[in-house]
Design a protein around this motif. Structure first.
Motif, PDB file in Angstrom:
ATOM      1  N   GLN A 152      38.780  75.647  73.490  1.00 29.36           N
ATOM      2  CA  GLN A 152      39.752  75.338  74.549  1.00 29.36           C
ATOM      3  C   GLN A 152      40.440  76.587  75.080  1.00 29.36           C
ATOM      4  O   GLN A 152      40.731  76.680  76.265  1.00 29.36           O
ATOM      5  N   ASP A 167      34.615  71.992  73.157  1.00 29.05           N
ATOM      6  CA  ASP A 167      35.890  71.282  73.030  1.00 29.05           C
ATOM      7  C   ASP A 167      36.532  71.139  74.407  1.00 29.05           C
ATOM      8  O   ASP A 167      36.964  72.134  74.990  1.00 29.05           O
ATOM      9  N   SER A 220      39.415  68.023  68.059  1.00 33.34           N
ATOM     10  CA  SER A 220      39.259  69.463  67.818  1.00 33.34           C
ATOM     11  C   SER A 220      39.026  69.737  66.337  1.00 33.34           C
ATOM     12  O   SER A 220      38.234  70.615  65.977  1.00 33.34           O
TER      13      SER A 220
HETATM   14 MG   LIG Z   1      41.775  68.947  70.999  1.00 37.32          MG
END
Ligand SMILES: [Mg+2]
Ligand SMILES: Nc1ncnc2c1ncn2[C@@H]1O[C@H](COP(=O)(O)OP(=O)(O)O)[C@@H](O)[C@H]1O
Length: 230
Positions: free
Chosen positions: A92, A167, A47
């Motif tokens: 996310q 992501d 990330s």
């Molecule tokens: Mg991550």
């Protein structure tokens, strides 16, 4: 042509005794027309890598070029504009607006970004493939986690960005839907010359990638075709 180039990028969170060196001399580039998969276990820096690649987060050292522009040379406003017009993020946390229907989420993109968006027919195809064409009038709270994730992916694609950064875009999806997402990404990369980068711990997805990288403990390396398992 290079969409994103990262040179000698390091990222350290915190300082002194609490410092964590999360990205270690990362050199990476993504080309338009390709789907790139960056695979690594949880906590390996995926990330962080994606946020820095898209200019959401500044590196501790090193440089990032997006579409030929060097991020550190741009003023903050210009950098933000470049991000807005060039990059589609699939984060996310899906960030769907709770009081808007799925259709409303797309309309909001037009308001924020202006009128440019994906050609109608192609977007209809994307909605079909992602299995959300029948959910356009639904509110996020009535959708399953997987449906929300797919709506967020469609929203990022709707703006027709030249670069897509995703992501863990398949974290909430069963295998069929995960494969449909990757097939959609791959097709858009090839047919509309986008650079699409997916970071994931999901090794099911590797077969779709044109380029494959491994990130472990903040160090990135290419996985050569002969090393691939899938
Ligand atoms: Mg991550
Ligand atoms: N804002 C932050 N402050 C301090 N440490 C962080 C922060 N964000 C992430 N980390 C740490 O950096 C490491 C990599 O995190 P992350 O990039 O989220 O990895 P991944 O996405 O692969 O799980 C982890 O050890 C995580 O705890």
């Amino acid at each position: 042509m290079q969409a994103i180039t990262m040179s000698h990028v390091n990222k350290t969170y915190g300082s002194d005794t609490s410092a964590v060196h999360v990205l270690k001399d990362v050199n990476f580039s993504a080309t338009y027309g390709q789907l790139i998969d960056v695979v690594g276990p949880s906590g390996s820096g995926k990330s962080t890598f994606l946020s820095i690649a898209g200019g959401l987060l500044a590196p501790t050292s090193g440089s990032i070029d997006i579409g030929g522009a060097s991020l550190q040379d741009l003023r903050p406003r210009r950098r933000e504009q470049l991000r807005l017009t060039t990059i589609g993020f699939v984060l996310q946390s899906y960030n769907l607006v709770p009081f808007l229907t799925v259709r409303g989420q797309f309309a909001l993109v037009d308001k924020v970004r202006g009128t440019r968006h994906m050609a109608r027919e192609r977007f209809d195809e994307v909605l079909q493939t992602l299995g959300i064409a029948q959910l356009l009038d639904a509110y996020p709270s009535t959708l399953s986690g997987g449906q929300r994730q797919r709506a967020a992916i469609a929203r990022a694609l709707y703006a027709d960005p030249a670069i897509v950064l995703a992501d863990e875009p398949t974290a909430s999806l069963d295998t069929d839907h995960a494969f449909q997402v990757m097939a959609t990404f791959r097709r858009l990369a090839h047919e509309t010359n986008k650079a699409i980068i997916v970071v994931t711990h999901d090794t099911r997805l590797e077969r779709y990638a044109d380029g494959l990288y491994d990130i472990t403990d903040g160090a990135i390396r290419v996985i050569e075709p002969h090393e691939r398992v899938a």
